[in-house]
Design a protein around this motif. Structure first.
Motif, short mmCIF file in Angstrom:
data_model
loop_
_atom_site.label_atom_id
_atom_site.label_comp_id
_atom_site.label_asym_id
_atom_site.label_seq_id
_atom_site.Cartn_x
_atom_site.Cartn_y
_atom_site.Cartn_z
N PRO A 108 27.43 25.36 -73.42
CA PRO A 108 26.20 24.76 -73.96
C PRO A 108 26.02 23.28 -73.57
O PRO A 108 24.90 22.83 -73.33
N THR A 109 27.13 22.57 -73.46
CA THR A 109 27.05 21.17 -73.05
C THR A 109 26.63 21.08 -71.58
O THR A 109 25.86 20.19 -71.20
N VAL A 110 27.13 21.99 -70.76
CA VAL A 110 26.71 22.05 -69.35
C VAL A 110 25.21 22.26 -69.29
O VAL A 110 24.50 21.56 -68.56
N LYS A 111 24.70 23.22 -70.05
CA LYS A 111 23.27 23.51 -70.06
C LYS A 111 22.47 22.27 -70.46
O LYS A 111 21.44 21.95 -69.86
N THR A 112 22.96 21.58 -71.48
CA THR A 112 22.28 20.37 -71.96
C THR A 112 22.25 19.30 -70.88
O THR A 112 21.22 18.67 -70.63
N ARG A 113 23.39 19.10 -70.21
CA ARG A 113 23.45 18.07 -69.17
C ARG A 113 22.55 18.41 -67.99
O ARG A 113 21.88 17.54 -67.44
N LEU A 166 21.31 8.87 -61.73
CA LEU A 166 21.61 9.57 -62.98
C LEU A 166 23.00 9.18 -63.48
O LEU A 166 23.89 8.91 -62.67
N PRO A 167 23.19 9.18 -64.79
CA PRO A 167 24.55 8.99 -65.29
C PRO A 167 25.46 10.07 -64.70
O PRO A 167 25.02 11.19 -64.45
N CYS A 190 36.21 12.18 -57.66
CA CYS A 190 34.93 11.50 -57.40
C CYS A 190 34.50 10.67 -58.61
O CYS A 190 34.06 9.52 -58.46
N ILE A 191 34.62 11.25 -59.79
CA ILE A 191 34.24 10.52 -61.00
C ILE A 191 35.11 9.29 -61.16
O ILE A 191 34.60 8.20 -61.48
N ASP A 192 36.40 9.42 -60.92
CA ASP A 192 37.29 8.25 -61.00
C ASP A 192 36.86 7.17 -60.01
O ASP A 192 36.82 5.99 -60.35
N ARG A 193 36.52 7.59 -58.79
CA ARG A 193 36.10 6.61 -57.78
C ARG A 193 34.80 5.93 -58.20
O ARG A 193 34.65 4.72 -58.07
#
Length: 191
Positions: free
Chosen positions: A167-172, A137-138, A81-84
């Protein structure tokens, strides 16, 4: 359930195509819904879901049974999905008018359990606003928000799917929620 899936994966690795059909039956609706929420288009979501299962089948030998199969297959779907999305700007939204209708939206074409018409209108408006804002959203925030709140996955599962630390997941998720909150606070003030 995990034991059943593990057994099916073992059978697929031995060449049992019927076992893979069982895996597809277990995950097809979830993968389709996830792809649909990521790209906002039913036809593209179908294509992406099919491609997810094709890749899963071709790469089943690379699946590491230390991780949940659902995490692995959601990661494949998310990456596709991200690639598309990176290749083209999304041009379909749930609140987009369906051609040839009198103002009907794609969302209004989805089946429901027939609540009262005024409830449907209110719910549609709120969902359309939310879906439109989520699509703005980005991708990194959108993906985290959808996996957490729509697919109801754990932070650890999201971490594995997105290949980033917890932690990056939480931030996002936090930043995505804050962006959505700001938009909806502005909407409330203008009403």
């Amino acid at each position: 359930m995990d034991a059943l899936i593990a057994n099916m994966v073992t059978q697929v690795k031995k060449g049992d195509q019927e076992a893979f059909e069982g895996i597809v039956d277990l995950f097809k609706d979830k993968i389709y819904r996830h792809c649909f929420r990521m790209v906002g288009n039913g036809h593209e979501a179908e294509d992406l879901a099919q491609e997810t299962f094709l890749r899963a089948y071709r790469n089943i030998s690379k699946y590491n049974s230390e991780y949940k199969f659902s995490t692995w297959i959601f990661r494949i779907a998310t990456n596709l999905c991200i690639d598309r999305l990176r290749k083209k700007k999304p041009d379909y939204y749930l609140d987009a008018e369906v051609p040839g209708t009198d103002g009907a939206t794609m969302y209004s074409q989805l089946s429901s359990e027939e609540p009262l018409p005024e409830e449907v209108v209110t719910e549609n408006e709120e969902w359309n606003e939310l879906q439109a804002e989520i699509m703005k959203l980005p991708e990194k925030y959108r993906t985290a928000i959808l996996l957490k709140y729509v697919e109801d996955l754990s932070l650890e599962e999201i971490s594995k799917i997105m290949d980033i630390p917890v932690p990056t997941v939480k931030t996002r998720i936090h930043r995505g929620r804050e962006a959505l909150k700001k938009v909806f606070q502005m909407v409330v003030k203008t009403r």
